[in-house]
Write a protein that holds these residues in place. Sequence first.
Motif, PDB file in Angstrom:
ATOM      1  N   ARG A  49      23.985  61.802  48.942  1.00 15.82           N
ATOM      2  CA  ARG A  49      23.568  62.587  49.846  1.00 15.82           C
ATOM      3  C   ARG A  49      23.885  63.859  49.826  1.00 15.82           C
ATOM      4  O   ARG A  49      23.008  64.876  50.300  1.00 15.82           O
ATOM      5  N   ALA A  50      25.101  64.116  50.288  1.00 17.52           N
ATOM      6  CA  ALA A  50      25.619  65.326  50.349  1.00 17.52           C
ATOM      7  C   ALA A  50      27.231  65.486  49.823  1.00 17.52           C
ATOM      8  O   ALA A  50      27.735  64.535  49.681  1.00 17.52           O
ATOM      9  N   SER A  51      27.672  66.777  50.022  1.00 13.42           N
ATOM     10  CA  SER A  51      29.102  66.748  49.573  1.00 13.42           C
ATOM     11  C   SER A  51      29.831  67.752  50.609  1.00 13.42           C
ATOM     12  O   SER A  51      29.374  68.954  50.795  1.00 13.42           O
ATOM     13  N   ILE A  52      30.900  67.459  50.941  1.00 16.58           N
ATOM     14  CA  ILE A  52      31.687  68.089  52.159  1.00 16.58           C
ATOM     15  C   ILE A  52      33.012  68.407  51.633  1.00 16.58           C
ATOM     16  O   ILE A  52      33.836  67.483  51.130  1.00 16.58           O
ATOM     17  N   SER A  53      33.348  69.659  51.514  1.00 12.38           N
ATOM     18  CA  SER A  53      34.685  69.925  51.005  1.00 12.38           C
ATOM     19  C   SER A  53      35.338  71.146  51.873  1.00 12.38           C
ATOM     20  O   SER A  53      34.848  71.387  52.759  1.00 12.38           O
ATOM     21  N   ALA A  54      36.770  70.823  51.824  1.00  8.76           N
ATOM     22  CA  ALA A  54      37.714  71.678  52.740  1.00  8.76           C
ATOM     23  C   ALA A  54      37.198  73.027  52.472  1.00  8.76           C
ATOM     24  O   ALA A  54      37.361  73.730  53.424  1.00  8.76           O
ATOM     25  N   ARG A  55      37.059  73.605  51.216  1.00  8.93           N
ATOM     26  CA  ARG A  55      36.877  74.994  51.322  1.00  8.93           C
ATOM     27  C   ARG A  55      35.647  75.416  52.182  1.00  8.93           C
ATOM     28  O   ARG A  55      35.532  76.362  52.775  1.00  8.93           O
ATOM     29  N   ARG A  82      22.546  51.409  48.122  1.00  8.50           N
ATOM     30  CA  ARG A  82      22.589  50.476  49.093  1.00  8.50           C
ATOM     31  C   ARG A  82      22.532  51.648  50.424  1.00  8.50           C
ATOM     32  O   ARG A  82      22.280  51.237  51.597  1.00  8.50           O
ATOM     33  N   PHE A  83      23.323  52.707  50.404  1.00  9.87           N
ATOM     34  CA  PHE A  83      23.741  53.678  51.567  1.00  9.87           C
ATOM     35  C   PHE A  83      23.634  54.961  50.986  1.00  9.87           C
ATOM     36  O   PHE A  83      23.954  55.199  50.028  1.00  9.87           O
ATOM     37  N   PRO A  84      23.587  55.868  51.923  1.00 13.65           N
ATOM     38  CA  PRO A  84      23.811  57.061  51.920  1.00 13.65           C
ATOM     39  C   PRO A  84      25.287  57.398  51.629  1.00 13.65           C
ATOM     40  O   PRO A  84      25.920  56.870  52.168  1.00 13.65           O
ATOM     41  N   VAL A  85      25.646  58.180  50.530  1.00 10.49           N
ATOM     42  CA  VAL A  85      26.974  58.294  49.925  1.00 10.49           C
ATOM     43  C   VAL A  85      27.309  59.862  49.958  1.00 10.49           C
ATOM     44  O   VAL A  85      26.495  60.644  49.566  1.00 10.49           O
ATOM     45  N   VAL A  86      28.408  60.168  50.675  1.00 11.92           N
ATOM     46  CA  VAL A  86      28.773  61.606  50.935  1.00 11.92           C
ATOM     47  C   VAL A  86      30.041  61.718  50.233  1.00 11.92           C
ATOM     48  O   VAL A  86      31.049  61.094  50.529  1.00 11.92           O
ATOM     49  N   ALA A  87      30.154  62.692  49.384  1.00 10.85           N
ATOM     50  CA  ALA A  87      31.615  63.182  48.924  1.00 10.85           C
ATOM     51  C   ALA A  87      32.357  64.007  49.802  1.00 10.85           C
ATOM     52  O   ALA A  87      31.731  64.656  50.744  1.00 10.85           O
ATOM     53  N   LEU A  88      33.531  63.604  49.943  1.00 12.56           N
ATOM     54  CA  LEU A  88      34.444  64.318  50.797  1.00 12.56           C
ATOM     55  C   LEU A  88      35.772  64.448  50.246  1.00 12.56           C
ATOM     56  O   LEU A  88      36.434  63.515  49.784  1.00 12.56           O
ATOM     57  N   SER A  89      36.096  65.749  50.020  1.00 11.58           N
ATOM     58  CA  SER A  89      37.040  66.274  49.126  1.00 11.58           C
ATOM     59  C   SER A  89      37.752  67.529  49.636  1.00 11.58           C
ATOM     60  O   SER A  89      37.256  68.525  50.119  1.00 11.58           O
ATOM     61  N   ASN A  90      39.234  67.585  49.372  1.00 11.20           N
ATOM     62  CA  ASN A  90      40.041  68.566  49.746  1.00 11.20           C
ATOM     63  C   ASN A  90      40.077  69.454  48.429  1.00 11.20           C
ATOM     64  O   ASN A  90      40.604  70.549  48.379  1.00 11.20           O
ATOM     65  N   PHE A  98      37.439  43.929  58.114  1.00 13.22           N
ATOM     66  CA  PHE A  98      36.569  44.523  57.544  1.00 13.22           C
ATOM     67  C   PHE A  98      35.179  44.047  57.925  1.00 13.22           C
ATOM     68  O   PHE A  98      35.056  42.841  57.661  1.00 13.22           O
ATOM     69  N   ASP A  99      34.173  44.788  58.429  1.00 17.84           N
ATOM     70  CA  ASP A  99      32.951  44.279  58.757  1.00 17.84           C
ATOM     71  C   ASP A  99      32.016  44.825  57.900  1.00 17.84           C
ATOM     72  O   ASP A  99      31.340  45.933  58.148  1.00 17.84           O
ATOM     73  N   PRO A 100      31.305  44.256  56.874  1.00 17.75           N
ATOM     74  CA  PRO A 100      30.337  44.799  56.040  1.00 17.75           C
ATOM     75  C   PRO A 100      29.002  45.200  56.565  1.00 17.75           C
ATOM     76  O   PRO A 100      28.224  46.153  56.311  1.00 17.75           O
ATOM     77  N   GLN A 101      28.933  44.393  57.648  1.00 20.51           N
ATOM     78  CA  GLN A 101      27.524  44.617  58.402  1.00 20.51           C
ATOM     79  C   GLN A 101      27.584  45.701  59.336  1.00 20.51           C
ATOM     80  O   GLN A 101      26.572  46.262  59.626  1.00 20.51           O
ATOM     81  N   ARG A 102      28.750  46.353  59.486  1.00 19.24           N
ATOM     82  CA  ARG A 102      28.672  47.606  60.424  1.00 19.24           C
ATOM     83  C   ARG A 102      28.544  48.703  59.382  1.00 19.24           C
ATOM     84  O   ARG A 102      28.246  49.945  60.157  1.00 19.24           O
ATOM     85  N   VAL A 103      28.758  48.675  58.055  1.00 17.26           N
ATOM     86  CA  VAL A 103      28.449  49.959  57.237  1.00 17.26           C
ATOM     87  C   VAL A 103      26.956  50.222  56.977  1.00 17.26           C
ATOM     88  O   VAL A 103      26.254  49.571  56.664  1.00 17.26           O
ATOM     89  N   ARG A 104      26.931  51.579  57.509  1.00 21.95           N
ATOM     90  CA  ARG A 104      25.619  52.331  57.152  1.00 21.95           C
ATOM     91  C   ARG A 104      25.567  53.523  56.493  1.00 21.95           C
ATOM     92  O   ARG A 104      24.645  54.160  55.929  1.00 21.95           O
ATOM     93  N   ALA A 105      26.836  54.059  55.962  1.00 24.06           N
ATOM     94  CA  ALA A 105      26.972  54.791  55.150  1.00 24.06           C
ATOM     95  C   ALA A 105      28.441  54.809  54.413  1.00 24.06           C
ATOM     96  O   ALA A 105      29.173  54.220  54.786  1.00 24.06           O
ATOM     97  N   ILE A 106      28.488  55.417  53.230  1.00 23.32           N
ATOM     98  CA  ILE A 106      30.031  55.550  52.482  1.00 23.32           C
ATOM     99  C   ILE A 106      30.124  57.299  52.408  1.00 23.32           C
ATOM    100  O   ILE A 106      29.339  58.132  52.144  1.00 23.32           O
ATOM    101  N   THR A 107      31.455  57.423  52.788  1.00 25.03           N
ATOM    102  CA  THR A 107      32.186  58.675  52.423  1.00 25.03           C
ATOM    103  C   THR A 107      33.000  58.302  51.360  1.00 25.03           C
ATOM    104  O   THR A 107      33.791  57.467  51.416  1.00 25.03           O
ATOM    105  N   LEU A 108      33.281  59.296  50.239  1.00 26.94           N
ATOM    106  CA  LEU A 108      33.965  58.919  49.274  1.00 26.94           C
ATOM    107  C   LEU A 108      34.817  60.153  48.457  1.00 26.94           C
ATOM    108  O   LEU A 108      34.340  61.083  48.278  1.00 26.94           O
ATOM    109  N   ASP A 109      36.055  59.894  48.531  1.00 28.06           N
ATOM    110  CA  ASP A 109      36.906  60.920  47.880  1.00 28.06           C
ATOM    111  C   ASP A 109      36.461  60.873  46.360  1.00 28.06           C
ATOM    112  O   ASP A 109      36.198  60.038  45.706  1.00 28.06           O
ATOM    113  N   LEU A 110      36.972  62.094  45.587  1.00 26.08           N
ATOM    114  CA  LEU A 110      36.761  62.436  44.409  1.00 26.08           C
ATOM    115  C   LEU A 110      37.928  62.267  43.556  1.00 26.08           C
ATOM    116  O   LEU A 110      38.044  61.329  42.629  1.00 26.08           O
TER     117      LEU A 110
END
Length: 236
Positions: free
Chosen positions: A151-157, A128-136, A7-19
């Motif tokens: 920052r945004a939300s991306i859904s399978a629908r 600390r980061f832009p966070v994008v929701a990513l959900s089915n 794991f390289d925290p220095q590489r992280v520029r954004a988060i995608t997050l399941d709900l």
Amino acid sequence: MAPTSDFDPQRVRAITLDLDDTLWPIWPTIARAEGVLQQWLDDHAPAAAALGRDKGTLREVRNQMQTLRPDLAHDMSALRRESIRLLLQRAGDDPALAETAFEVFFAERQRVELFDDALPALAFLSSRFPVVALSNGNADVHRVGLGEHFRASISAREFGVGKPDARIFHAAAAAAGVSADQVLHIGDDAHLDGVGALNAGMQLAWVNRAEHPWEHAPLQPHLTVSDLLALCQAFG
């Protein structure tokens, strides 16, 4: 917290997050929403309500709808609404009631009970980061009351394909304004979140609250955490 890869925290520029099951437990939410729907049917479509109490019938209706409408495979809202419509038709009730019935279900589905670690972790990560929701699934981060952290939300629908397809992960990275290798994806499902994110070129934090075994070697999560606050500690 168990780092199982580099794991390289220095590489992280954004988060995608399941709900679902990452920020809140999903099945108590669904059970409560189905109970509210059942009560509404009792009041407005009693024949359909009677059919709906038979779990075998409900399962058959949902399976039939998935067969009839494969185009809705990634749209949980449409599948639920059309399953309600089919139940109403079978019972001889007005199928037009499906729209209102679904809205009753959907409003309750957005009333989630967050894990205790979810809100403080979201506040930490989104500062600390832009966070994008990513959900089915079909949770709406704004109706749930968490929209300010995303920052945004991306859904399978909306996107047309769901996790673990790499394309939806790449779309989420684009929504955050970064490349996939600059993203840390956080999720609970080892296959949908884990394999999907790793194949998309992202770092992965696997939220493993129930201590399940990882069964997707040789792929490995970069971090395995028991909750989201443990994940936050990885950033120092």
